[in-house]
Design an enzyme around this catalytic site. Structure first.
Site, short mmCIF file in Angstrom:
data_model
loop_
_atom_site.label_atom_id
_atom_site.label_comp_id
_atom_site.label_asym_id
_atom_site.label_seq_id
_atom_site.Cartn_x
_atom_site.Cartn_y
_atom_site.Cartn_z
N ASN A 8 0.87 -1.18 0.00
CA ASN A 8 0.00 0.00 0.00
C ASN A 8 0.91 1.23 0.00
O ASN A 8 1.52 1.54 1.02
CB ASN A 8 -0.89 -0.04 1.25
CG ASN A 8 -1.73 1.21 1.41
OD1 ASN A 8 -1.80 2.06 0.51
ND2 ASN A 8 -2.38 1.34 2.56
N LYS A 10 0.03 4.22 -0.16
CA LYS A 10 -0.64 5.38 0.47
C LYS A 10 -0.46 6.62 -0.43
O LYS A 10 -0.42 6.48 -1.65
CB LYS A 10 -0.12 5.58 1.90
CG LYS A 10 -0.20 4.28 2.71
CD LYS A 10 0.03 4.45 4.18
CE LYS A 10 -0.11 3.11 4.88
NZ LYS A 10 0.04 3.19 6.33
N HIS A 95 -9.40 1.15 5.25
CA HIS A 95 -8.11 1.33 5.92
C HIS A 95 -8.31 2.26 7.12
O HIS A 95 -9.11 3.20 7.05
CB HIS A 95 -7.08 1.91 4.94
CG HIS A 95 -5.70 1.86 5.49
ND1 HIS A 95 -5.26 2.75 6.44
CD2 HIS A 95 -4.66 1.01 5.26
CE1 HIS A 95 -4.00 2.44 6.76
NE2 HIS A 95 -3.63 1.39 6.06
N GLU A 97 -6.67 4.63 8.20
CA GLU A 97 -6.44 6.05 7.91
C GLU A 97 -7.69 6.67 7.29
O GLU A 97 -7.98 7.84 7.52
CB GLU A 97 -5.20 6.20 7.00
CG GLU A 97 -3.92 5.92 7.79
CD GLU A 97 -2.77 5.37 6.98
OE1 GLU A 97 -2.80 5.43 5.74
OE2 GLU A 97 -1.82 4.86 7.61
N GLU A 164 -5.00 -5.02 10.69
CA GLU A 164 -3.98 -3.99 10.89
C GLU A 164 -4.25 -3.26 12.20
O GLU A 164 -5.10 -2.33 12.23
CB GLU A 164 -4.01 -2.97 9.74
CG GLU A 164 -3.72 -3.56 8.38
CD GLU A 164 -3.15 -2.52 7.41
OE1 GLU A 164 -2.09 -2.78 6.85
OE2 GLU A 164 -3.77 -1.45 7.25
N GLY A 170 2.92 2.13 10.86
CA GLY A 170 3.92 3.18 10.72
C GLY A 170 4.68 3.49 12.00
O GLY A 170 5.36 4.52 12.08
N SER A 202 3.71 -2.31 10.29
CA SER A 202 5.16 -2.39 10.52
C SER A 202 5.78 -3.73 10.10
O SER A 202 6.70 -4.23 10.75
CB SER A 202 5.49 -2.08 11.99
OG SER A 202 5.14 -0.74 12.30
N GLY A 223 3.00 -1.24 4.24
CA GLY A 223 2.99 0.19 3.92
C GLY A 223 4.39 0.65 3.57
O GLY A 223 4.89 0.45 2.46
P1 13P Z 1 3.29 0.26 7.62
O1 13P Z 1 3.76 -1.03 7.00
O2 13P Z 1 4.01 1.47 7.13
O3 13P Z 1 3.22 0.14 9.12
O4 13P Z 1 1.77 0.47 7.12
C1 13P Z 1 0.87 -0.58 7.21
C2 13P Z 1 -0.35 -0.21 6.49
O5 13P Z 1 -1.10 0.67 6.89
C3 13P Z 1 -0.64 -0.91 5.22
O6 13P Z 1 -1.93 -0.66 4.77
#
Ligand code: 13P
Length: 239
Positions: A8, A10, A95, A97, A164, A170, A202, A223
């Site tokens: 992803n 983002k 997601h 976010e 997640e 992150g 992560s 991510g």
């Molecule tokens: P990270 O791998 O940066 O922690 O993000 C995970 C994520 O939100 C994937 O959709």
């Protein structure tokens, strides 16, 4: 179950970053592993170009979100049909976010997942608890509630679940392996044997193997580490 490693991106990626896909394919000498689905979800601006250039190279592409309607007066939105038309095979919905930045409820996520199925896309439905919910011992109940509210009411083996934990995204922090295994077993009981359950939060080259080895972990949603071809390739290799 055929494993899925999904990246992803983002809100990252300009046309100058397309060579990362080239580098990913080169990391496997031009032949992506055949027994794994490898998926990149770039920003919508890059989706069509990347899919046209690389979909025959063993990499699949997906969207990061979609609107629930097929078309209409929704300025700035992208429908599942448009993503499919641009070459997507999957779309991430719900997601954390988007749940927090855009106030997306379970009902909205369900409508988007149903739109994905309508357009012939596999929805990747994201669920996960906050740190406060985990500390309160409510993680499994929260995730069960999100699934109850977000899963399409129709069948569909192509539906993918991504667990997640919000606090692991992150941050460089992950749940213990036992906690991941317990949560995936709980999700499995709800979604059955034929849908893939990804872990996200992560995931890095250094922890991918131990996470991907767990029962009921059918892949990863990555991510930050998906932005660099070398890291993403290392995670695919770990699998
Ligand atoms: P990270 O791998 O940066 O922690 O993000 C995970 C994520 O939100 C994937 O959709």
């Amino acid at each position: 179950m055929r494993p899925l490693i999904a990246g992803n991106w983002k809100m990252n990626g300009l046309s100058a970053d397309a060579p990362e896909i080239e580098a990913l394919i080169s990391a496997f000498d031009g032949a992506m592993p055949e027994k794994i689905d490898v998926l990149i979800c770039p920003p919508a601006t890059l989706l069509g170009g990347l899919a046209a250039a690389y979909e025959d190279e063993g990499v699949q592409f997906g969207g990061q979100d979609c609107h629930s309607a097929p078309s209409g007066a929704h300025t700035g939105e992208v429908s599942a049909e448009m993503l499919a038309d641009a070459g997507a095979a999957f779309v991430i919905v719900g997601h954390s976010e988007r749940r927090s930045d855009n106030g997306e409820t379970d009902a909205i996520v369900r409508a988007k997942a149903e739109a994905a199925l309508r357009a012939g896309l596999a929805p990747i439905i994201c669920v996960g608890e906050t740190e406060a919910e985990r500390d309160a011992g409510r993680a499994e109940a929260v995730v069960a509630g999100q699934l109850e509210g977000s899963l399409p009411r129709t069948d569909g083996d192509e539906i993918v679940i991504a667990y997640e934990p919000v606090w692991a995204i992150g941050t460089g922090r992950t749940p213990t392996l036992d906690d991941i295994a317990d949560m995936h077993a709980a999700i499995r009981k709800i979604v059955g044997d034929r849908r893939r359950i990804l872990y996200g939060g992560s995931v890095k080259p250094g922890n991918a193997a131990e996470i991907l080895r767990l029962d009921d972990v059918d892949g990863a949603l990555v991510g930050g580490a998906s932005l660099k071809a070398a890291d993403f390739a290392a995670i695919i290799r770990a699998l």
